[in-house]
Design an enzyme around this catalytic site. Structure first.
Site, short mmCIF file in Angstrom:
data_model
loop_
_atom_site.label_atom_id
_atom_site.label_comp_id
_atom_site.label_asym_id
_atom_site.label_seq_id
_atom_site.Cartn_x
_atom_site.Cartn_y
_atom_site.Cartn_z
N GLY A 59 0.17 0.29 -5.18
CA GLY A 59 -0.70 0.08 -4.03
C GLY A 59 -1.24 1.37 -3.44
CE1 TYR B 86 7.87 -7.97 -11.22
CE2 TYR B 86 7.25 -7.59 -13.51
CZ TYR B 86 7.04 -7.38 -12.16
OH TYR B 86 6.00 -6.60 -11.74
N GLY C 1 3.56 1.63 -2.10
CA GLY C 1 4.24 1.73 -3.39
C GLY C 1 3.45 2.53 -4.41
CE LYS D 100 4.37 -9.24 -10.36
NZ LYS D 100 3.53 -9.06 -9.16
CB THR E 156 0.91 -0.65 -20.20
OG1 THR E 156 2.00 -0.47 -21.10
CG2 THR E 156 0.33 0.69 -19.78
CG ASN E 157 6.13 0.35 -19.74
OD1 ASN E 157 6.94 -0.37 -19.19
ND2 ASN E 157 5.85 0.27 -21.04
CG LEU E 158 1.65 1.09 -14.03
CD1 LEU E 158 1.30 0.44 -12.70
CD2 LEU E 158 0.40 1.61 -14.72
CG HIS F 188 -0.28 0.28 2.51
ND1 HIS F 188 0.64 -0.59 3.06
CD2 HIS F 188 -0.39 1.32 3.39
CE1 HIS F 188 1.06 -0.10 4.21
NE2 HIS F 188 0.45 1.06 4.43
#
Length: 357
Positions: free
Chosen positions: A18, A138, A15, A142, A166-168, A13
């Protein structure tokens, strides 16, 4: 529908992902939220996770905790990426099942798809050809997580959904020059390059005091600072970025991602996304914008926002990673959600957040 007083555990929460989901839930009136920092709960400790679930008994779980990083970190720490992510998933999803949690949302990444996947990438492209080597550990973790959700639903009747953003980028992003993703790293590098070009030593030291490098901080000698920054391609004359700049990337504002994720948590069930006939697989949902640009175009967008007037160079000896990775968001749109923040506005917001924090 999940009751407004339902207890929802958000793992991770603090990050980027989160915290955005936590705030989105609060805005929607879900105030019975539970979170634990890493210091309070090590998600790799199975006994500690069990005791947490024994005590809290959440109604829903959002699994946004993960060990993440950019292309450099993925290349250097391959064992960490597969071991830690598999461990977190095994413990949290396993204890959710054992404690009767019926609704869970698992956050993954579009790096689960093959290097040579068709573009835009549909959910059905999963496991159709080899992965991109640089982030293979990674991605495998996932994939295991989303397959665990899918399999638990089929065997145990749970409603565990998996979303693949996607890329955040967005508030609370990681700006570490070695371990962050491409956009926050590029913003910080460009900012530091601008300060060096201006000769603003005080501002450079202030930045490094807030976010120290492994080999330099705000108290280091100026020569040590210059050498440390040069190791990341940052000099008073120019900024050197990894690769050729040719790869295409899609970027999603983290608060948009959170809104999509919570929309799915509250309004979508496993029955909504499972195939109506044939084998049940690929029930996960891509989250993105369906729009892309090259890394080179991104660099010049960031250059404009940061107001950096130095030269940008490219080190083609460094890896580019996957050349194109655009989400097919047809399924997401069919479930009633579209993005709202376009990239130029988002980059300006992120740079403003960085300066303020």
């Amino acid at each position: 529908m999940i009751p407004k007083d339902a207890k929802i555990y958000v793992a991770g929460h603090r990050g980027l992902v989160g915290s955005a989901i936590w705030n989105n839930l609060l805005r929607r009136g879900y105030t019975n939220l539970v979170g634990r920092t890493h210091a309070e709960l090590d998600l790799l400790d199975q006994q500690a996770v069990k005791e947490f679930f024994d005590q809290e008994r959440p109604h829903c779980v959002v699994l946004a905790a993960a060990h993440v990083g950019g292309i450099m970190a993925n290349s250097l720490y391959r064992a960490d990426f597969i071991y830690q992510n598999l461990g977190i998933q095994q413990n949290v999803i396993g204890e959710a099942l054992r404690h009767g949690v019926k609704k869970l949302l698992f956050l993954g990444s579009t790096c689960i798809y093959p290097r040579e996947a068709p573009q835009p990438i549909p959910e059905d492209a999963l496991l159709t050809s080899p992965l991109e080597y640089t982030n293979e550990p990674y991605a495998l973790a996932k994939i295991a997580g989303l397959k665990m959700c899918e399999s638990f639903n089929l065997q145990h009747g749970t409603d565990y959904l998996a979303v693949m953003p996607t890329n955040l980028y967005g508030p609370r992003d990681n700006f570490h020059l070695q371990n962050s993703h491409v956009l926050p790293a590029m913003i910080r590098k460009m900012h530091l390059a601008k300060l060096l070009k201006k000769g603003d030593q005080a501002a450079v030291r202030a930045d490094l005091a807030k976010r120290p490098l492994d080999n330099a901080n705000g108290e280091s000698s100026w020569d040590d600072i210059l050498n440390a920054l040069a190791g990341y391609g940052i000099t008073p004359e120019s900024l050197t970025l990894w690769g050729t700049g040719a790869p295409l990337r899609e970027f999603l504002w983290s608060e948009d991602m959170a809104d999509a994720s919570v929309h799915i948590l509250l309004n979508v069930t496993f029955d909504d996304v499972r195939p109506k006939e044939g084998p049940v697989r690929n029930c996960h949902i891509n989250i993105g914008t369906g729009k892309e640009l090259t890394i080179r175009e991104l660099a010049y967008l960031v250059k404009e926002v940061v107001a950096y007037d130095g030269e940008i160079l490219w080190d083609a000896t460094k890896p580019d990673g996957t050349m194109r990775k655009l989400c097919d968001v047809t399924k997401l749109h069919s479930l009633g959600w579209h993005h709202t923040v376009e990239l130029p506005d988002g980059v300006q917001r992120l740079y403003s957040w960085y300066l303020e924090n």
